[in-house]
Write a protein that holds these residues in place. Structure first.
Motif, mmCIF file in Angstrom:
data_model
loop_
_atom_site.group_PDB
_atom_site.id
_atom_site.type_symbol
_atom_site.label_atom_id
_atom_site.label_comp_id
_atom_site.label_asym_id
_atom_site.label_seq_id
_atom_site.Cartn_x
_atom_site.Cartn_y
_atom_site.Cartn_z
ATOM 1 N N ASP A 141 45.861 26.819 -25.976
ATOM 2 C CA ASP A 141 45.037 27.334 -27.075
ATOM 3 C C ASP A 141 43.566 27.423 -26.677
ATOM 4 O O ASP A 141 42.863 28.350 -27.080
ATOM 5 N N VAL A 142 43.112 26.454 -25.893
ATOM 6 C CA VAL A 142 41.719 26.490 -25.415
ATOM 7 C C VAL A 142 41.512 27.674 -24.490
ATOM 8 O O VAL A 142 40.536 28.419 -24.604
ATOM 9 N N ASP A 143 42.431 27.882 -23.562
ATOM 10 C CA ASP A 143 42.333 29.025 -22.640
ATOM 11 C C ASP A 143 42.323 30.340 -23.395
ATOM 12 O O ASP A 143 41.576 31.264 -23.065
ATOM 13 N N LYS A 144 43.181 30.429 -24.418
ATOM 14 C CA LYS A 144 43.242 31.658 -25.216
ATOM 15 C C LYS A 144 41.924 31.911 -25.939
ATOM 16 O O LYS A 144 41.435 33.038 -25.992
ATOM 17 N N ARG A 145 41.354 30.846 -26.503
ATOM 18 C CA ARG A 145 40.081 30.979 -27.222
ATOM 19 C C ARG A 145 38.961 31.425 -26.280
ATOM 20 O O ARG A 145 38.163 32.305 -26.609
ATOM 21 N N VAL A 146 38.924 30.834 -25.092
ATOM 22 C CA VAL A 146 37.915 31.217 -24.099
ATOM 23 C C VAL A 146 38.080 32.675 -23.697
ATOM 24 O O VAL A 146 37.108 33.438 -23.618
ATOM 25 N N MET A 147 39.313 33.092 -23.437
ATOM 26 C CA MET A 147 39.559 34.474 -23.014
ATOM 27 C C MET A 147 39.267 35.469 -24.132
ATOM 28 O O MET A 147 38.751 36.564 -23.881
ATOM 29 N N GLU A 148 39.589 35.113 -25.369
ATOM 30 C CA GLU A 148 39.302 36.010 -26.492
ATOM 31 C C GLU A 148 37.803 36.257 -26.633
ATOM 32 O O GLU A 148 37.361 37.382 -26.863
ATOM 33 N N THR A 149 37.016 35.185 -26.487
ATOM 34 C CA THR A 149 35.570 35.302 -26.671
ATOM 35 C C THR A 149 34.870 35.847 -25.447
ATOM 36 O O THR A 149 33.963 36.679 -25.553
#
Length: 258
Positions: A141-149
């Motif tokens: 979830d952290v990786d996804k949040r970083v990639m989204e932003t």
């Protein structure tokens, strides 16, 4: 013979210096003219590098569209800019509030951005988030949040604004990245740490960004000497680079566990 040689070389040397000085002067004038009244969109404008970029582009006479998640912080920055002393004619910035990590908000945000001045000359994709942690300890979830932003959001915003640039046959997209966007460093799979935080100041980098945009440079490394050398070492001697990084990882792991 020496006298004749020196009398021939000196005028040539001074002539070359004069031509170089004239070239730099023309380059500076062209840069100032390019930035003055240019419509500049800056994401992540309320803090750090984004805020400093807003200051230097505003002082250069650009028309700003400041973007971020915090509307109150954007308005505060606008008040700070409009009350600052400048040497050129300035323009009151517009603000657009949205979250780059929200795909559904980007199309509407791009439309609002285009309504501000009718077009965009320069898009500075600066917004980003960071996280510190080992790969095994970092949830997906952290990786996804970083990639989204940090990736998908800027790409989506760029694509939404690109048609207007292509239609005018004019536009400049600036992608801001840390050194870790070019090389991998131990314990920095998606995050901030002490070494990263002690990098160059946002004020210095913002000035360099302004100069790079004014000169329309394609790729600029704005890091200190050691990170810059690491980038070239990764390209020229990858084996040595990975050996050094492995050694560094062992030392950091040992310090973490001690």
């Amino acid at each position: 013979m020496d006298f004749i040689t020196s009398t021939a070389i000196l005028p040539l040397l001074f002539g070359c210096l004069g031509v170089f000085g004239l070239f730099r002067l023309l380059q500076w004038i062209r840069m100032k003219a390019y930035l003055r009244k240019a419509v500049v969109v800056i994401t992540g404008a309320t803090s750090g590098l984004g805020k400093e970029c807003a200051k230097v582009f505003y002082a250069a006479g650009a028309k700003l569209v400041l973007c971020g998640r915090n509307g109150e912080a954007l308005e505060e920055l606008t008040r700070e800019l409009t009350t600052s002393a400048t040497k050129v004619q300035t323009h009151k910035p517009y603000t657009v509030t949205f979250d780059l990590a929200d795909p559904g908000a980007i199309v509407a945000a791009a439309a609002e951005i285009l309504q501000c001045f009718g077009h965009v000359d320069i898009l500075v994709n600066n917004a980003g988030i960071s996280y510190r942690g080992a790969i095994m300890d970092t949830t997906l979830d952290v990786d996804k949040r970083v990639m989204e932003t940090n990736y998908f959001g800027p790409v989506a915003l760029t694509k939404a604004l690109l048609p207007s640039m292509i239609g005018r046959r004019q536009g400049h997209v600036v992608a801001i990245s840390s050194v870790q966007g070019k090389i991998s460093v131990p314990f920095r799979s998606a995050f901030m740490d002490k070494t990263t935080a002690q990098g160059r100041s946002p004020v210095e980098v913002a000035r360099d960004v302004l100069a790079a945009v004014g000169k329309k440079k394609k790729d600029v490394i704005l890091a200190d000497l050691l990170p810059s050398l690491a980038i070239y070492l990764r390209t020229l001697a990858p084996g040595l680079f990975f050996s050094l990084m492995a050694s560094r990882a062992r030392k950091e792991r040992k310090a973490k566990n001690s």
